[in-house]
Scaffold this active site. Structure first.
Site, mmCIF file in Angstrom:
data_model
loop_
_atom_site.group_PDB
_atom_site.id
_atom_site.type_symbol
_atom_site.label_atom_id
_atom_site.label_comp_id
_atom_site.label_asym_id
_atom_site.label_seq_id
_atom_site.Cartn_x
_atom_site.Cartn_y
_atom_site.Cartn_z
ATOM 1 N N THR A 87 95.281 79.149 -24.156
ATOM 2 C CA THR A 87 96.607 78.787 -24.669
ATOM 3 C C THR A 87 96.489 78.342 -26.124
ATOM 4 O OG1 THR A 87 97.340 78.091 -22.474
ATOM 5 C CG2 THR A 87 98.599 77.251 -24.343
ATOM 6 N N ASN A 167 97.316 88.930 -15.983
ATOM 7 C CA ASN A 167 96.914 87.874 -15.057
ATOM 8 C C ASN A 167 97.599 87.958 -13.692
ATOM 9 O OD1 ASN A 167 98.997 87.095 -17.067
ATOM 10 N ND2 ASN A 167 99.292 85.377 -15.682
ATOM 11 N N HIS A 215 87.463 78.819 -18.154
ATOM 12 C CA HIS A 215 87.678 78.585 -16.712
ATOM 13 C C HIS A 215 88.123 79.831 -15.952
ATOM 14 C CE1 HIS A 215 92.201 78.166 -16.217
ATOM 15 N NE2 HIS A 215 92.109 78.069 -17.534
ATOM 16 N N THR A 253 85.956 66.856 -32.713
ATOM 17 C CA THR A 253 84.574 66.882 -32.224
ATOM 18 C C THR A 253 84.458 67.827 -31.038
ATOM 19 O OG1 THR A 253 84.349 64.595 -32.904
ATOM 20 C CG2 THR A 253 82.688 65.430 -31.361
ATOM 21 N N CYS A 340 102.208 79.009 -13.659
ATOM 22 C CA CYS A 340 103.391 78.355 -14.241
ATOM 23 C C CYS A 340 104.659 78.879 -13.589
ATOM 24 C CB CYS A 340 103.466 78.589 -15.743
ATOM 25 S SG CYS A 340 102.022 79.392 -16.405
#
Ligand SMILES: *Cc1c(COP(=O)(O)O)cnc(C)c1O
Length: 404
Positions: A87, A167, A215, A253, A340
């Site tokens: 995203t 997807n 993921h 970071t 979603c």
């Protein structure tokens, strides 16, 4: 004592429910976790504080990961920028490309109607602020036709964004041909490759920018990457400013353990991808064979031939998909579409984009197979689904209007 059937035996040994939603997310590969552990439990330096050995060790680990990610798509390490996921990569690359090219006066974007919501939402926002957005429809197989794409691109087009693998229906777009249409008119070609990388060969020469999610390929959540061809890198305006990490493209970071896990996941996929795909294809065929044998009425949504091995999207005529998932949920974890859209109770925009109609969209489920899927699970899942479909079709079940 009675002899137990193979199916009963396997169901006793297989923990339930069975996970069959691998397009939503994939479990962390235990080998990946193993590689991450030292960076989670041991002392770890800030990879950007290289004045001491802790920092140097962390920095080296991050750079190894960057090489592993780059290698999987045939890119160079400098072309990879770490993000929090696909995203963020979509936002960085698409919004950044428009912000970075304001001076060129080109202000149009071309995308497809079957894209992931993150791309469609970005396009909608750009559209609301003056960018001319053209949305190309997909054909009934779910594929973007190169000529149709070409017709939507002109010399005002900054960027074309077409996903590599869908997807919901798993179809594989003809990226090289589509990119060619964009490039021949001077537009950049971006691809949301979250579902493709690690599943099928993805070649960085087939696009100018790409978004990747760890993921979705058995790596940890919360990390991903934006690929930008070296020559375009300076043309992308960053979203996040601060310490200037990632060559100024994405300040903040880096999470060392997540980077290491993401890299390890890419390394494993590089080695195992082909073999795993043929294993999954066999399981998928077996699953479909059982449904056919048992006389279940169904149709596949989207091209079956041009699809990743680990996906099915099936229409069961007359069977409400939400009711089906509820009925089978103690045995199999499935969904109706994107994570979603599932929440919103709206029919899938992807299935509607294929021209399949609201009713068919509401009677379709997505089934994802993956690295942990076994033959025993396939038997149990096909059995559970067959029984649930039969039960719901028999009572002519329809969810109350309110819920539809
Ligand atoms: C999962 C997914 C995303 C979102 O990725 P995150 O890393 O969860 O932000 C974007 N596009 C596609 C095609 C996806 O499958």
């Amino acid at each position: 004592m009675l002899q137990r059937s193979a199916q009963e035996r396997s169901s006793l040994e297989t923990p339930l429910p069975i996970y069959l939603d691998f397009q939503a997310t994939t479990p962390l590969d235990p080998r990946v976790l193993e590689r991450m552990l030292p960076f989670l439990s041991g002392p770890v330096g800030n990879p950007h504080s290289t004045s001491h050995l802790h920092g140097v060790t962390a920095s080296k680990a991050v750079e190894v990961a960057r090489e592993q990610i780059a290698a999987l798509i045939g890119a160079t390490p400098e072309e990879i920028v770490f993000t929090s996921g696909a995203t963020e990569a979509n936002n960085l690359l698409i919004r950044g490309a428009f912000q970075g090219s304001e001076s060129t006066g080109k202000r149009s974007m071309v995308t497809s109607s079957a894209e992931h919501k993150s791309v469609l939402e970005i396009a909608a926002r750009l559209g609301a602020s003056g960018t001319n957005v053209r949305t190309v429809s997909v054909n009934s197989e779910g594929l973007v036709e190169p000529d149709r794409l070409a017709a939507a691109i002109d010399d005002t087009t900054t960027l074309v964004s077409i996903m590599a693998v869908n997807n919901e229906i798993g179809v594989i777009q003809p990226l090289a041909e589509l990119a060619d249409k964009a490039r021949s008119k001077g537009a950049w070609f971006h691809t949301d490759a979250a579902q493709a990388v690690g599943k099928v060969r993805v070649d960085a020469t087939d696009f100018d920018m790409a978004s990747i999610a760890s993921h979705k390929l058995y790596g940890p959540s919360g990390i991903g990457a934006a690929f930008t061809a070296r020559r375009l890198r300076k043309r992308i305006e960053p979203l996040l400013f601060g310490g200037g990490q990632e060559g100024g493209m994405r300040s903040g970071t880096l999470p060392v353990a997540l980077c290491v896990g993401f890299g390890a996941a890419c390394e494993i996929a590089f080695v195992e991808m082909e073999k795993e795909a043929s294993r999954l294809l066999q399981l998928r065929d077996q699953f479909l064979a059982i449904l056919r044998e048992r006389g279940v009425a169904f149709e596949i949504n989207g091209s079956l031939a041009r699809r990743i091995a680990g996906n099915l999207n099936i229409y069961f005529p007359g069977v409400d998909a939400e009711a089906l998932l509820m009925r089978a949920r103690n045995i199999i974890s499935l969904s109706t579409g994107s994570a979603c859209t599932a929440e919103s109770l709206e029919p899938s925009h992807v299935l509607l984009a294929l021209g399949l109609g609201t009713e068919r969209a509401e009677e379709s489920v997505r089934i994802g197979f993956g690295r942990s899927t076994t033959a025993a699970e396939i038997l149990i899942a096909a059995d559970a689904l067959t029984k649930a479909v039969a039960a719901l079709a028999k009572v002519g079940y329809k969810a109350p209007d309110m819920e539809r």
